[in-house]
Design a protein around this motif. Structure first.
Motif, PDB file in Angstrom:
ATOM      1  N   TYR A 120     -33.570   2.137   6.098  1.00 11.22           N
ATOM      2  CA  TYR A 120     -33.029   3.299   5.402  1.00 11.22           C
ATOM      3  C   TYR A 120     -33.886   4.508   5.778  1.00 11.22           C
ATOM      4  CZ  TYR A 120     -36.947   2.785   2.155  1.00 11.22           C
ATOM      5  OH  TYR A 120     -38.194   2.703   1.605  1.00 11.22           O
TER       6      TYR A 120
ATOM      7  N   THR B 287     -33.761   7.603   3.587  1.00 10.16           N
ATOM      8  CA  THR B 287     -33.694   8.577   2.515  1.00 10.16           C
ATOM      9  C   THR B 287     -35.101   9.007   2.086  1.00 10.16           C
ATOM     10  OG1 THR B 287     -32.917   8.954   0.258  1.00 10.16           O
ATOM     11  CG2 THR B 287     -33.615   6.736   0.797  1.00 10.16           C
TER      12      THR B 287
ATOM     13  N   SER C 283     -33.005   3.855  -3.443  1.00 11.07           N
ATOM     14  CA  SER C 283     -32.180   3.961  -2.239  1.00 11.07           C
ATOM     15  C   SER C 283     -30.988   3.019  -2.315  1.00 11.07           C
ATOM     16  CB  SER C 283     -33.017   3.616  -1.002  1.00 11.07           C
ATOM     17  OG  SER C 283     -33.362   2.236  -1.005  1.00 11.07           O
ATOM     18  N   SER C 284     -29.924   3.383  -1.627  1.00  7.89           N
ATOM     19  CA  SER C 284     -28.758   2.493  -1.538  1.00  7.89           C
ATOM     20  C   SER C 284     -29.143   1.182  -0.879  1.00  7.89           C
ATOM     21  CB  SER C 284     -27.641   3.173  -0.756  1.00  7.89           C
ATOM     22  OG  SER C 284     -27.172   4.318  -1.430  1.00  7.89           O
TER      23      SER C 284
ATOM     24  N   TRP D  76     -28.685   1.263   6.643  1.00 14.27           N
ATOM     25  CA  TRP D  76     -27.994   2.101   5.658  1.00 14.27           C
ATOM     26  C   TRP D  76     -28.752   3.424   5.576  1.00 14.27           C
ATOM     27  CZ3 TRP D  76     -25.124  -0.491   1.133  1.00 14.27           C
ATOM     28  CH2 TRP D  76     -24.327   0.453   0.459  1.00 14.27           C
TER      29      TRP D  76
ATOM     30  N   GLU E 245     -28.140   6.900   4.801  1.00 16.14           N
ATOM     31  CA  GLU E 245     -27.978   7.891   3.733  1.00 16.14           C
ATOM     32  C   GLU E 245     -28.130   9.334   4.215  1.00 16.14           C
ATOM     33  OE1 GLU E 245     -28.983   6.979  -0.399  1.00 16.14           O
ATOM     34  OE2 GLU E 245     -30.143   5.296   0.375  1.00 16.14           O
ATOM     35  N   LYS E 246     -28.838   9.552   5.325  1.00 18.79           N
ATOM     36  CA  LYS E 246     -28.853  10.882   5.936  1.00 18.79           C
ATOM     37  C   LYS E 246     -29.023  10.688   7.437  1.00 18.79           C
ATOM     38  CE  LYS E 246     -33.805  11.929   5.739  1.00 18.79           C
ATOM     39  NZ  LYS E 246     -34.835  12.907   5.353  1.00 18.79           N
TER      40      LYS E 246
ATOM     41  N   GLU F 164     -22.147   3.190   6.405  1.00 22.05           N
ATOM     42  CA  GLU F 164     -21.983   4.640   6.220  1.00 22.05           C
ATOM     43  C   GLU F 164     -22.320   5.411   7.496  1.00 22.05           C
ATOM     44  OE1 GLU F 164     -20.728   5.958   3.557  1.00 22.05           O
ATOM     45  OE2 GLU F 164     -21.126   4.659   1.844  1.00 22.05           O
TER      46      GLU F 164
ATOM     47  N   SER G 173     -18.570   6.116   6.826  1.00 22.57           N
ATOM     48  CA  SER G 173     -18.675   6.806   5.546  1.00 22.57           C
ATOM     49  C   SER G 173     -17.314   6.929   4.879  1.00 22.57           C
ATOM     50  CB  SER G 173     -19.277   8.203   5.762  1.00 22.57           C
ATOM     51  OG  SER G 173     -19.384   8.886   4.553  1.00 22.57           O
TER      52      SER G 173
ATOM     53  N   THR H 102     -21.650   4.273  -8.870  1.00 21.28           N
ATOM     54  CA  THR H 102     -21.224   3.967  -7.503  1.00 21.28           C
ATOM     55  C   THR H 102     -20.375   2.716  -7.537  1.00 21.28           C
ATOM     56  OG1 THR H 102     -23.246   4.935  -6.594  1.00 21.28           O
ATOM     57  CG2 THR H 102     -21.990   3.464  -5.171  1.00 21.28           C
TER      58      THR H 102
END
Length: 915
Positions: free
Chosen positions: A286, A288, A295-296, A336, A338-339, A365, A451, A462
């Motif tokens: 991840y 993030t 975090s997801s 994953w 997230e950004k 995503e 996404s 979520t």
């Protein structure tokens, strides 16, 4: 080697109940990197490690310590060693320039004493029980005469003999040392040597083949070692990319009756030996900026992976990606982001490594890049610009049944279309220009989900659009394995209760003379005699605390609670830190904790000191000591705090966020089993406490009744959690909250459960993460199980073969799953699965008790039961067999082959006798 190992393959027959079981070879691993994975090493009989690179305080180390050997370089040393500066010049003989090390005088008795005192004793103090000695024969490169060689040889013999006298129970492995074997073989467990078929060049340490004459010389030595009855381990070095050479070499070494181990030159790869570990770790990446637990990657991905039996290993992409050797530990990789990231080169090259080594990768995503064009090309994905306008609707060509899991799929316009000829789409769309878009697809290398196709936001929650259990299993190609399951024991869902010690001094609203702690004793703890785990906030009850006038009364109530036989103690710390992340240099400002006059904060005082207060001042003499901390405040202890608990053998629980209810039945509101911080695990609760269900104690105060919904939704359609009744003392201060708590207990006692203490649940979770497994044919072997006694089988897996399995007590079917009960005191745990079930077997269906003393023969099965409540036993009885129980059951009835017995009492003896 500069730390190396080898091992010989000895085959042995395992016998259980007169049945010949599969022939199993011994196995070894040599691993010198940091961040050891006990799930990957635990199956081996010999585990050789670099002690400077791991903590001896973790659960995994303690679980496998009998098989762990600490590396000690006897004949050489390097400046990086923490004791190097204390080495005297007269002990040094010369330099090994290839390894940049100093050759030591192994004949010097003063040097021997130094090694005993400064190297070995500190290892023993940390918990190491076994040693692996390397570089024994380094003196050969500096000895000039036969007399000198003999002097060094005798020095080594003296060292081993004196070591055995000082540490008589220590087990030893030597690297080579052939010259001293006649004199010391009786002191050893095994001998390791390097480079039987492939080794390292003496010029530049490059991988090279071993000459035939060198191998023949080694094999002569092996024959001699075998004559002493020693295990022999052969360590060969082969580049990770040469997989066929590795496999062939393993077989050649095994054929010689030697335990094989093949790894890389730095011994930082989880190499290959006789037992092929079932890799359960999934690397979850991840990027993030928020805390890992938020975090997801953690709060969404961890639970489904754990339910499938796999271990999520969370890493932030920016902190660095594992190299080619380190990747060998993982079953698969889930990304994953997230950004999106701007820098692409190192990342895309790393993805190439996954493809090269055929490690499945699933992108969630998106592909983690601001511009993923180049990466998609490498992955065999075509990107097209949509010819459609924004308002045009797409046609669904195919939608997998995994969609619409918690919320319906909603299609939105996308300017970029993804398509691949190699894809097996889970979702395929077409626009009016006949362009095909595959936003979710399985690929030969894994899969991806773009996404908007995975989750959707609803208010503050979520929701999953696609079933994550299906997506992760298919996208990561996760095989069905027997899942270690800490929610269940002996066929029944676990039940435990624990109290955070907050607000023991709160006054009861209908009786201002009473404290909440006293009312909790009267209305709940003395009434419900299932196991209860109760903690205290020391600052609230201690005479030197913040309520000195009430201290005597509060301590008296606490003593009454701890005098109950069904209550165990715990601490909720001294000053109840609100924000653990604010601790800096073992100090926490009083704005982040209870204000206690004259108190200088320290982790030891908060946890160890408060436990000592409870055990010496509140706990009755002779009772089991409190040894668990229930985390306070944000329940986010950082690594240094967790290290303290593990170093002192203190259990820990709290945290996570399991609050799923009928009005919010979302999987995202169910936490995983725990979270790893550095080398240590934080264990999460089974459900949240009444503070959450009452909106931070603002009301409605009956809100804790809704936790029953949580318990029901984490049971169906999948058992995700045990029943954990978790609350605070202040729940007894209001009529509504106390009544709600009473209702929760009444509901729990109507369920078929196995009641345990909180301190018994925590080790089960830790064993989930550290359990090691390997497979031979149709049999699955488990190492590291003791507290955790259940393996869960999916409907896709074959049936249990009771005749060929070992340590299997029985099984219970719940929906599409089977919970298999194990005798974890058995020497070998082996689950043999075949095509269909032979229903004519004797086996345990379920019980609310612990099973121990299990003995099985052709005509008889005997075991004992021990429980915290009156015993209930359901047993499947084979035709022609009888079931006898002492004491005599109050009620006993039989339906078909199932016999149900209800016994008044907490202990019983059971005998199954067959004709």
């Amino acid at each position: 080697m500069r730390r190396s190992c080898c091992s010989r393959v000895l085959f042995f027959f395992l016998m259980l109940t007169g049945t010949l079981f599969a022939l199993q070879p011994k196995s070894a691993i040599v691993y010198y990197a940091e961040d050891i994975s006990y799930a990957n090493v635990g199956v081996h009989d010999y585990i050789i490690v670099e002690p400077a690179n791991l903590s001896p305080y973790t659960h995994g180390f303690k679980r496998y310590k009998k098989k762990i050997y600490a590396y000690v370089s006897l004949g050489e040393t390097v400046t990086e060693r923490d004791y190097a500066a204390q080495i005297k010049p007269e002990w040094k003989l010369g330099q090994n320039r290839l390894w940049n090390s100093t050759i030591m005088d192994v004949s010097n008795d003063e040097y021997h004493a130094f090694i005993y005192d400064k190297v070995i004793q500190p290892l023993v103090d940390k918990g190491y029980e076994n040693l692996f000695f390397d570089t024994l024969d380094s003196y050969q490169s500096v000895a000039l005469t036969d007399e000198e060689r003999e002097e060094y040889r005798r020095g080594l013999i003296r060292f081993i003999k004196k070591l055995r006298h000082r540490f008589p129970t220590m087990k030893l492995i030597l690297n080579r040392g052939f010259e001293i074997m006649d004199e010391v073989h009786q002191e050893l467990e095994a001998v390791l040597f390097e480079s039987l078929f492939y080794g390292l060049s003496s010029k530049d340490l490059s991988y090279t083949a071993v000459k035939r004459e060198d191998r023949d010389w080694l094999l002569e030595k092996v024959d001699r070692l075998k004559s002493y009855g020693l295990d022999v381990i052969a360590l060969d070095y082969i580049d990770i990319s040469e997989k066929k050479k590795i496999a062939d070499t393993l077989e050649k070494i095994k054929a010689l009756g030697i335990i094989p181990y093949v790894s890389n030159k730095a011994l930082t790869r989880y190499g290959d030996s006789s037992k092929k570990v079932v890799k359960r770790e999934v690397l979850v990446l991840y990027n993030t900026d928020i805390e890992k637990e938020l975090s997801s990657a953690h709060h969404l991905a961890s639970l489904p992976l754990e339910y499938l039996g796999y271990i999520p290993v969370l890493k932030r992409i920016e902190e660095g990606l594992p190299d080619e050797e380190m990747l060998s530990r993982y079953r698969a990789v889930l990304i994953w982001p997230e950004k999106p990231m701007e820098k692409t080169r190192a990342y895309t090259q790393w993805i190439d490594l996954l493809l090269k080594h055929q490690i499945k990768v699933l992108f969630i995503e998106g592909f983690a890049l601001a511009d993923d064009t180049e990466l998609c090309t490498r992955l065999g994905i075509d990107k097209l610009t949509s010819k459609s306008d924004v308002l045009e609707k797409q046609t669904i060509l195919y939608k997998d049944k995994a969609f619409d899991f918690e919320t319906p799929l909603r299609l939105n316009y996308t300017p970029t279309l993804y398509h691949s000829q190699e894809a097996k789409p889970l979702l395929s769309l077409r626009n009016k220009d006949a362009q095909i878009h595959m936003p979710v697809a399985l690929m030969p290398w894994g899969g991806y989900a773009l996404s908007g196709m995975v989750t959707a936001g609803f208010m503050d929650d979520t929701l999953w659009i696609i079933d994550p259990f299906v997506l992760f299993k298919k996208g990561l190609a996760l095989e069905d394995i027997p899942v270690p399951d800490p929610t269940t024991e002996n066929g029944r869902r676990l039940l435990f209760a624990h109290i955070d010690g907050d607000a023991a001094m709160n006054k009861v609203e209908w009786d201002p003379r009473s404290f909440s702690i006293g009312m909790m004793y009267e209305r709940i703890l003395s009434k419900y005699t299932i196991p209860q785990s109760v903690s205290i906030v020391q600052a609230e009850t201690d005479p030197q605390g913040i309520y000195p006038k009430d201290s005597a009364a509060l301590e008296e109530e606490a003593k009454k609670i701890f005098s109950l036989e069904h209550v165990e103690g715990a601490t909720h710390t001294l000053t109840h830190p609100f924000s653990w992340g604010k601790i800096k240099d073992d100090d926490l400002d009083e704005q982040y904790r209870l204000k206690l006059e004259g108190y200088d904060f320290a982790i030891d005082k908060e946890i160890g000191g408060s436990l000592a207060y409870i055990n010496t001042r509140l706990m009755p003499p002779g009772r089991k000591k409190a040894n668990t901390v229930f985390w306070t405040g944000d329940c986010m202890p950082q690594e240094e705090v967790l290290e303290y608990t593990y170093k002192h053998g203190i259990l820990n629980i709290n945290g996570g966020y399991t609050v799923i209810t009928n009005d919010k039945p979302w999987l995202s509101l169910v936490a995983s089993y725990g979270l790893k911080r550095g080398e240590y695990r934080q264990v999460y609760t089974g459900a949240e406490n009444e503070n959450v269900f009452t909106n931070d104690w603002k009301g409605p105060f009956w809100g804790f009744r809704k936790v029953i919904q949580t318990f029901e939704l984490t049971e169906h359609p999948r058992r995700l959690k045990p029943i954990d009744i978790y609350y605070h003392f202040y729940a007894a201060s209001k009529t509504a909250s106390l009544t709600a708590l009473d209702d929760v207990y009444k509901w729990a006692l109507t369920q078929e459960t196995r009641p345990i203490y909180t301190s018994e649940y925590i080790p089960k979770v830790l064993e989930f993460y550290d359990l090691s497994m390997y497979k031979e044919g149709d049999s699955w072997y488990c190492e590291g199980m003791q507290a955790l006694k259940t393996l869960r089988l999916s409907k896709e897996m074959p049936e249990v073969d009771y005749q060929e399995s070992q340590a299997v007590l029985g099984e219970k079917r719940e929906g599409e799953n089977r919970y298999v009960h194990l005798d974890t005191q058995a020497k070998t745990i082996a689950l043999h699965l075949k095509g269909s079930m032979n229903k004519d077997e004797n086996y345990l269906i379920d019980t609310n008790a612990e099973v121990f003393g299990y003995e099985k023969s052709d005509k008889k099965i005997a075991f004992k039961l021990r429980s915290y409540v009156d015993i209930v036993l359901n047993y499947h009885l084979k035709k022609g067999c009888t079931l006898a129980i002492s004491p005599q059951p109050l009620r006993k009835n039989q339906r078909g082959d199932a016999v149900r017995s209800e016994i008044r009492g907490k202990e019983a003896d059971v005998i199954v006798q067959c004709q």
